[in-house]
Design an enzyme around this catalytic site. Structure first.
Site, short mmCIF file in Angstrom:
data_model
loop_
_atom_site.label_atom_id
_atom_site.label_comp_id
_atom_site.label_asym_id
_atom_site.label_seq_id
_atom_site.Cartn_x
_atom_site.Cartn_y
_atom_site.Cartn_z
N ARG A 282 49.22 21.85 27.30
CA ARG A 282 48.60 22.70 28.29
C ARG A 282 49.12 24.10 28.14
O ARG A 282 50.38 24.35 28.46
CB ARG A 282 48.88 22.33 29.82
CG ARG A 282 47.92 22.91 30.80
CD ARG A 282 48.17 22.18 32.15
NE ARG A 282 47.90 20.73 32.32
CZ ARG A 282 46.83 20.50 32.69
NH1 ARG A 282 46.05 21.05 32.93
NH2 ARG A 282 46.63 18.88 32.67
N ARG A 396 44.73 20.54 20.89
CA ARG A 396 44.82 19.10 21.25
C ARG A 396 44.61 18.02 20.22
O ARG A 396 45.12 17.02 19.98
CB ARG A 396 44.00 18.55 22.47
CG ARG A 396 44.36 19.29 23.66
CD ARG A 396 44.08 18.71 25.01
NE ARG A 396 44.61 19.42 26.14
CZ ARG A 396 44.47 18.93 27.16
NH1 ARG A 396 43.97 17.93 27.65
NH2 ARG A 396 45.23 19.51 28.59
#
Length: 435
Positions: A282, A396
């Site tokens: 994140r 990711r």
């Protein structure tokens, strides 16, 4: 944005659909504001018509030499001018009040979207692949030997602060290879058109895709009024109709329009304090390969399935296990009418984590940005349907490759489909070198 005519015709259905998204009944307040707006517009138009008629009488009185009538009518016209200006201002204020009510309401969910309060009530559609059975305890990406000196959070923290990373050497190259692989696949196999667009946009552009005003705190605004995009959905969705003008419309024969872009993305991560603080899951700045489609209304649902399959195909080529979810009403994004989330398996966390979200927005965004098409010359314009999806989140995907392809000695095997982007090398050694 919602169609006011639909709310007038079906207020109970509108409230019922919003209730599935946890929104209290609001149709009565909207219709009252709409009535006030229509009344104010009607009064302004009636006053303007009276002024126009009086203006004609002024000319007639002057032509027949009736000075008294001429002066009286001229004074009436002058007085009407100020009255009309006040009425038009009242009509504008009434329109603004109605818009303020509508623009913060989320899109209505499709009937077959599962009802639910939060992510725990999402419905799994299917899974692909089998998680690898490691002979050792798999580590998270940032703890791997191969990434230790090439995924630098300390330096990024000194330069920029928390939730930033500096990638170096083979890890930086692998990150770039993933983005290139995604773009090549979407362009050459999935038929998307590549676009390179600005990451700084006007407020109106952010508004059109529903980022503003409701989610202003989630994005970054510059001191001169530009906004850093949270995803290239913002720019891609706006491009096809940006230069058409208020009266223009796309040619229906040109639909669907399918685009892809690799871009930097920026999010403040407001409200995420304490979540995913370790590693690069994140971040405030990250990269995505985005997919956007504009379609005719009758084609948008099938396009959602197509877009989802394009995103899934990237993971299949990388041989990364994943599952696809249909989000419930309580977990969908603001502009979505239906959303498919794809979660990739991360062995270091022993869990599936989101790597793509594909949504159909119906006419919700198009109505905000006046994006329309004509089926044929002379026909009435209709709003297009818009769709967006990650194809995929590059950072990711890097995490997923590192964790799923890690070896006990700290090295990482490079997936077969990426090797041509990595100098035909097959491995990142524990020391972070290509071999």
């Amino acid at each position: 944005m919602h169609d006011i005519r639909m709310i007038r015709d079906n207020p109970a259905a509108f409230d019922a659909a919003l209730a599935r998204r946890g929104v209290a009944p609001v149709s009565s307040e909207i219709l009252a504001a709409d009535d006030a707006r229509r009344a104010a517009i009607g009064a302004a138009e009636a006053a303007q018509a009276a002024r126009n008629a009086a203006s004609k009488d002024v000319g007639a009185a002057k032509a027949r030499g009736d000075d008294a009538a001429f002066e009286r009518l001229r004074a009436l016209v002058a007085a009407k001018k100020d009255e009309i200006a006040a009425m038009e201002a009242a009509a504008s204020e009434a329109s603004d009040r109605l818009t303020a009510l509508l623009e913060v309401l989320p899109n209505l969910p499709h009937d077959d979207v599962p009802s639910g309060a939060d992510e725990t009530e999402n419905v799994e559609a299917h899974r692909w692949g089998t998680p690898r059975n490691f002979a050792f305890a798999p580590r998270e990406h940032y703890l791997l030997d191969a990434a230790e000196n090439h995924m630098d959070f300390a330096t990024a923290g000194t330069i920029s602060g928390a939730r930033f990373v500096v990638l170096k050497g083979a890890i930086a190259r692998l990150h770039r290879a993933l983005a290139q692989f995604m773009l090549d696949t979407h362009i050459n196999e999935n038929g998307l058109t590549e676009v390179n667009a600005p990451v700084l946009v006007r407020r109106e552009t952010m508004y059109g895709t529903g980022q503003l005003p409701k989610f202003a705190e989630d994005s970054y605004e510059t001191t001169n009024g530009w906004w850093l995009i949270p995803t290239s959905e913002v720019t891609l969705t706006s491009i096809p109709t940006a230069t058409l003008g208020a009266s223009g419309a796309l040619d229906g024969a040109d639909l669907p329009i399918r685009m892809t872009a690799h871009s930097l993305c920026f999010r403040s991560e407001a409200g995420s304090a304490g979540k995913d603080t370790a590693g690069m899951l994140r971040q405030h700045q990250f990269e995505k390969v985005e997919m956007v489609s504009l379609t005719k209304p009758e084609d948008s649902r099938a396009e959602l399935d197509r877009m989802t399959a394009c995103a899934e195909g990237i993971l299949q080529k990388l041989d990364l296990p994943y599952r696809t979810l249909v989000l419930c009403t309580g977990d969908m994004g603001f502009g979505a009418a239906r959303t498919h989330d794809i979660e990739v398996w991360l062995p270091g966390q022993n869990s599936y984590r989101e790597i793509s979200s594909c949504s159909v927005c119906d006419a919700f965004q198009a109505r905000r940005m006046n994006a329309r098409f004509r089926r044929a010359d002379g026909e009435k314009p209709e709003f297009v349907h818009t769709l967006n999806g990650s194809g995929l989140a590059v950072g990711r995907c890097l995490i997923a490759v590192l964790e799923n392809y890690q070896n006990e000695d700290g090295s990482v095997t490079i997936p077969e489909v990426l090797r041509r982007y990595m100098g035909d090398k097959a491995q990142i050694t524990a020391a972070g070198e290509l071999a």
